[in-house]
Design an enzyme around this catalytic site. Structure first.
Site, PDB file in Angstrom:
ATOM      1  N   ASN A 241       0.656  -0.883   0.350  1.00 24.24           N
ATOM      2  CA  ASN A 241      -0.285  -0.294  -0.462  1.00 24.24           C
ATOM      3  C   ASN A 241       0.794   1.533  -0.491  1.00 24.24           C
ATOM      4  OD1 ASN A 241      -2.063   1.423   0.159  1.00 24.24           O
ATOM      5  ND2 ASN A 241      -2.765   1.055   1.702  1.00 24.24           N
TER       6      ASN A 241
ATOM      7  N   HIS B 283     -13.514  -5.264  10.951  1.00 26.18           N
ATOM      8  CA  HIS B 283     -13.476  -3.830  11.664  1.00 26.18           C
ATOM      9  C   HIS B 283     -14.682  -3.082  12.499  1.00 26.18           C
ATOM     10  CE1 HIS B 283      -9.027  -3.115   9.890  1.00 26.18           C
ATOM     11  NE2 HIS B 283      -9.771  -4.651  10.264  1.00 26.18           N
TER      12      HIS B 283
ATOM     13  N   ARG C 175     -12.067  -5.916  16.173  1.00 23.28           N
ATOM     14  CA  ARG C 175     -11.676  -4.959  15.992  1.00 23.28           C
ATOM     15  C   ARG C 175     -12.561  -3.689  15.944  1.00 23.28           C
ATOM     16  NH1 ARG C 175      -6.819  -2.235  12.242  1.00 23.28           N
ATOM     17  NH2 ARG C 175      -8.679  -0.939  12.104  1.00 23.28           N
TER      18      ARG C 175
ATOM     19  N   TYR D 194      -6.284   7.505  12.491  1.00 29.23           N
ATOM     20  CA  TYR D 194      -5.847   5.657  11.981  1.00 29.23           C
ATOM     21  C   TYR D 194      -7.872   4.979  12.936  1.00 29.23           C
ATOM     22  CZ  TYR D 194      -5.692   0.628  11.382  1.00 29.23           C
ATOM     23  OH  TYR D 194      -5.704  -0.042  11.240  1.00 29.23           O
TER      24      TYR D 194
ATOM     25  N   ASP E  70      -6.227  -1.591  18.118  1.00 31.61           N
ATOM     26  CA  ASP E  70      -4.932  -1.925  17.115  1.00 31.61           C
ATOM     27  C   ASP E  70      -3.849   0.211  17.434  1.00 31.61           C
ATOM     28  OD1 ASP E  70      -3.830  -2.133  13.322  1.00 31.61           O
ATOM     29  OD2 ASP E  70      -3.053  -1.526  14.682  1.00 31.61           O
TER      30      ASP E  70
ATOM     31  N   HIS F  37      -1.766   0.848  16.327  1.00 30.68           N
ATOM     32  CA  HIS F  37      -1.320   1.258  15.328  1.00 30.68           C
ATOM     33  C   HIS F  37       0.390   2.165  15.617  1.00 30.68           C
ATOM     34  CE1 HIS F  37      -1.404   3.105  10.532  1.00 30.68           C
ATOM     35  NE2 HIS F  37      -1.709   0.849  10.992  1.00 30.68           N
TER      36      HIS F  37
ATOM     37  N   GLU G 122      -2.490  -4.103  19.498  1.00 32.53           N
ATOM     38  CA  GLU G 122      -2.043  -4.330  18.288  1.00 32.53           C
ATOM     39  C   GLU G 122      -1.167  -3.572  18.421  1.00 32.53           C
ATOM     40  OE1 GLU G 122      -4.106  -4.792  14.640  1.00 32.53           O
ATOM     41  OE2 GLU G 122      -2.554  -4.657  13.652  1.00 32.53           O
TER      42      GLU G 122
ATOM     43  N   GLU H 178       2.413  -7.036  11.111  1.00 32.93           N
ATOM     44  CA  GLU H 178       2.039  -6.604  10.243  1.00 32.93           C
ATOM     45  C   GLU H 178       3.717  -5.957   8.693  1.00 32.93           C
ATOM     46  OE1 GLU H 178      -1.722  -4.516  11.315  1.00 32.93           O
ATOM     47  OE2 GLU H 178      -0.743  -2.977   9.700  1.00 32.93           O
TER      48      GLU H 178
ATOM     49  N   ARG I 211       1.936 -11.052  13.885  1.00 34.45           N
ATOM     50  CA  ARG I 211       0.695 -10.894  12.632  1.00 34.45           C
ATOM     51  C   ARG I 211       1.591 -10.966  10.966  1.00 34.45           C
ATOM     52  NH1 ARG I 211      -3.522  -8.868  11.918  1.00 34.45           N
ATOM     53  NH2 ARG I 211      -3.264  -6.202  11.583  1.00 34.45           N
TER      54      ARG I 211
ATOM     55  N   HIS J 122      -2.190 -10.433   8.789  1.00 30.75           N
ATOM     56  CA  HIS J 122      -2.473  -9.006   8.561  1.00 30.75           C
ATOM     57  C   HIS J 122      -3.289  -9.050   7.656  1.00 30.75           C
ATOM     58  CE1 HIS J 122      -1.563  -5.255   6.813  1.00 30.75           C
ATOM     59  NE2 HIS J 122      -2.706  -4.643   7.575  1.00 30.75           N
TER      60      HIS J 122
ATOM     61  N   ASP K 191      -6.638  -3.924   1.674  1.00 28.56           N
ATOM     62  CA  ASP K 191      -4.659  -3.025   0.847  1.00 28.56           C
ATOM     63  C   ASP K 191      -4.023  -4.756   0.558  1.00 28.56           C
ATOM     64  OD1 ASP K 191      -4.593  -1.746   3.791  1.00 28.56           O
ATOM     65  OD2 ASP K 191      -2.627  -2.307   3.186  1.00 28.56           O
TER      66      ASP K 191
ATOM     67  N   GLU L   9      -7.775 -11.620  10.172  1.00 35.24           N
ATOM     68  CA  GLU L   9      -8.285 -10.410   9.786  1.00 35.24           C
ATOM     69  C   GLU L   9      -8.555 -10.304   8.671  1.00 35.24           C
ATOM     70  OE1 GLU L   9      -5.168  -7.055   9.731  1.00 35.24           O
ATOM     71  OE2 GLU L   9      -7.445  -5.505   9.722  1.00 35.24           O
TER      72      GLU L   9
ATOM     73  N   TRP M 128       2.645   7.146  11.702  1.00 33.43           N
ATOM     74  CA  TRP M 128       0.837   7.257  11.513  1.00 33.43           C
ATOM     75  C   TRP M 128       0.668   5.489  11.868  1.00 33.43           C
ATOM     76  CZ3 TRP M 128      -1.932   4.117   7.700  1.00 33.43           C
ATOM     77  CH2 TRP M 128      -3.200   4.152   7.837  1.00 33.43           C
TER      78      TRP M 128
HETATM   79  C1  CS2 Z   1      -4.035  -1.996   9.602  1.00 35.23           C
HETATM   80  C2  CS2 Z   1      -4.001  -2.185   8.178  1.00 35.23           C
HETATM   81  O1  CS2 Z   1      -5.484  -3.580   9.098  1.00 35.23           O
HETATM   82  C3  CS2 Z   1      -4.645  -3.326  10.607  1.00 35.23           C
HETATM   83  O2  CS2 Z   1      -4.642  -3.541  10.965  1.00 35.23           O
HETATM   84  O3  CS2 Z   1      -2.722  -2.031  10.307  1.00 35.23           O
HETATM   85  O4  CS2 Z   1      -4.897  -2.049   8.114  1.00 35.23           O
HETATM   86  C4  CS2 Z   1      -3.061  -1.016   8.090  1.00 35.23           C
HETATM   87  O5  CS2 Z   1      -3.409   0.488   8.400  1.00 35.23           O
HETATM   88  C5  CS2 Z   1      -3.324  -1.078   6.266  1.00 35.23           C
HETATM   89  O6  CS2 Z   1      -2.837  -1.907   6.352  1.00 35.23           O
HETATM   90  C6  CS2 Z   1      -1.348   0.573   5.565  1.00 35.23           C
HETATM   91  O7  CS2 Z   1      -1.677  -0.234   4.106  1.00 35.23           O
HETATM   92 MG    MG Z   2      -2.890  -3.203  12.379  1.00 34.56          MG
END
Ligand code: CS2
Ligand code: MG
Length: 405
Positions: free
Chosen positions: A39, A124, A149, A161, A213, A215, A239, A265, A286, A315, A319, A342, A405
């Site tokens: 991504n 999610h 989640r 996020y 998450d 993040h 996470e 991830e 992950r 993960h 994307d 996920e 981020w």
């Molecule tokens: C996130 C992802 O799903 C998750 O756990 O961390 O959506 C992540 O933000 C994206 O894959 C980034 O492209």
């Molecule tokens: Mg994540």
């Protein structure tokens, strides 16, 4: 039956979002597909494959999956990294797809067969405020999810996020030539998170598996505080509490909280995972099979993790393409130490291009029993969705300094 590779082609398409797909064809006309989507850096992997890998695949025996992996990993000198390992991952997925089609068996049967009847799957739920989040959690439970989640807005922040503003689904990568910039405030988040998760747990009761998450945004002691503050919410996993480069940081988190931790991830090889697993610093790894060098390499990571009772928790965002989801499900079905897959789901047009056979029922997914990965790429449909640049956001703190981020 021969299986000499006669062509390897990269297709970049964009049904709702950008995807990179590798097509490998053998002299018997067997076609294998691999996902190579990174991504925000899709074209880097497309070029790595198109310009440096595809020419080397022609003439190789598609059945030699491990030897091809070793050739692409050891033969490049410049090892590891997200671009290299996504490219190797795409080749690996395509070769497993070919072998399954040649043997007329789904990939999981070639990995030792099923050790479970289905794969626990989480999705999610998001909300700008607690009521909206509770509605979103309820909506996912009504779809049959047993694991959800939860990500919520933070008072005082206009973007957070994982939380979308009215769009049908959350897509972090914004179209355009430059990333958007978001403001992040850890204090505001840490003050708000316990209220959110105590409210969610109160609302859903003790059964639903709840995940969150962070993040990559916290310092070790902030992560320890969050883990401790969320203990009453009894999360299935918390996470990416800290940026994964500094794995020792998690020792401090572990000293303070029993909240289970999931990281990985952004990892792309077993070397990223070795210490964090061997030192029992996480409970779930992950790694996504495509980003971490394919099914072959991810299976090695899961086997290593089995020694330490660390479970797979791959993960599976929107994307990575359905090819990656199917690879992950096939591997999960054959992996004893597994936690949850996920699955964010996709916009409708993704199914126009990626015709998949995986299913979801009553909280569990299954890859299906079509030969190979069970996902076919519709090249005609793909032509209707040309690539346009899209970038993940960048984040700055209120004083303007860059953060994670
Ligand atoms: C996130 C992802 O799903 C998750 O756990 O961390 O959506 C992540 O933000 C994206 O894959 C980034 O492209
Ligand atoms: Mg994540």
């Amino acid at each position: 039956m021969s299986s000499i590779i006669v062509s390897a082609e990269v297709i970049v398409t964009s049904p709702s979002r950008n995807f990179v797909t590798l097509k490998v064809v053998t002299d018997d006309g067997v076609v294998g597909w691999g996902d190579a989507t990174l991504n925000g850096r899709e074209l880097a992997v497309a070029s790595y494959l198109r310009d440096h890998v595809a020419p080397l695949l022609v003439g190789k025996d598609a059945e030699q999956i491990e030897d091809t992996w070793q050739y692409l990993y050891k033969g490049v000198y410049w090892r590891r990294g997200p671009v290299t390992m996504a490219a190797i991952g795409a080749v690996d997925l395509a070769l497993w797809d070919i072998k399954g089609k040649m043997l007329n068996r789904p990939v999981y049967q070639l990995l030792g067969g099923a050790v479970r009847t289905g794969i626990l799957t989480y999705t999610h739920a998001t909300g700008w405020d607690i009521p909206e989040l509770l509605d979103s959690v309820d909506a996912k439970r009504e779809l049959g999810f047993r694991a959800v989640r939860a990500q919520s807005g933070v008072p005082g922040l206009s973007t957070v996020y994982g939380v979308h503003k009215g769009e049908p689904e959350y897509e972090p990568a914004g179209r355009g030539a430059r990333p958007i910039e978001e403001v992040w405030d850890t204090d505001a988040y840490l003050n708000h998170a316990p209220k959110v998760f105590n409210a969610v747990r109160e609302h859903v009761g003790p059964e639903l598996k709840l995940l969150h998450d962070a993040h990559h945004r916290l310092t070790p002691i902030e992560a320890a505080r969050l883990g401790k503050d969320l203990e009453d919410a009894r999360l299935f996993w918390l996470e990416d509490v800290t940026p994964a480069e500094n794995q020792d940081a998690l020792k401090y988190v572990r000293e303070h909280t029993t909240t289970p931790l999931a990281i990985g991830e952004v990892f792309n090889s077993i070397w990223d995972c070795k210490d964090i697993i061997a030192n029992q610093l996480i409970d779930y790894i992950r790694v996504c099979p495509m980003h971490s060098g394919g099914i072959s390499h991810t299976k090695k990571i899961y086997s290593f993790a089995e020694l330490y009772n660390v479970k797979g928790g791959p993960h599976g965002p929107s994307d990575v393409s359905p090819l990656s989801i199917s690879a992950s499900l096939n591997l999960a079905l054959a992996t004893p130490n597994f936690g949850a897959q996920e699955f964010m789901g996709y916009a409708k047009e993704v199914s126009d291009v990626f015709e998949h056979s995986y299913t979801f029922e009553d909280g569990y997914m299954h890859p299906g029993d079509l030969p190979g990965l069970g996902v076919e790429f519709n090249e005609e449909a793909a032509k209707a969705y040309p690539y346009t640049p899209a970038y993940l956001p960048v984040a700055r703190t209120r004083d303007g300094a860059m953060t994670n981020w």
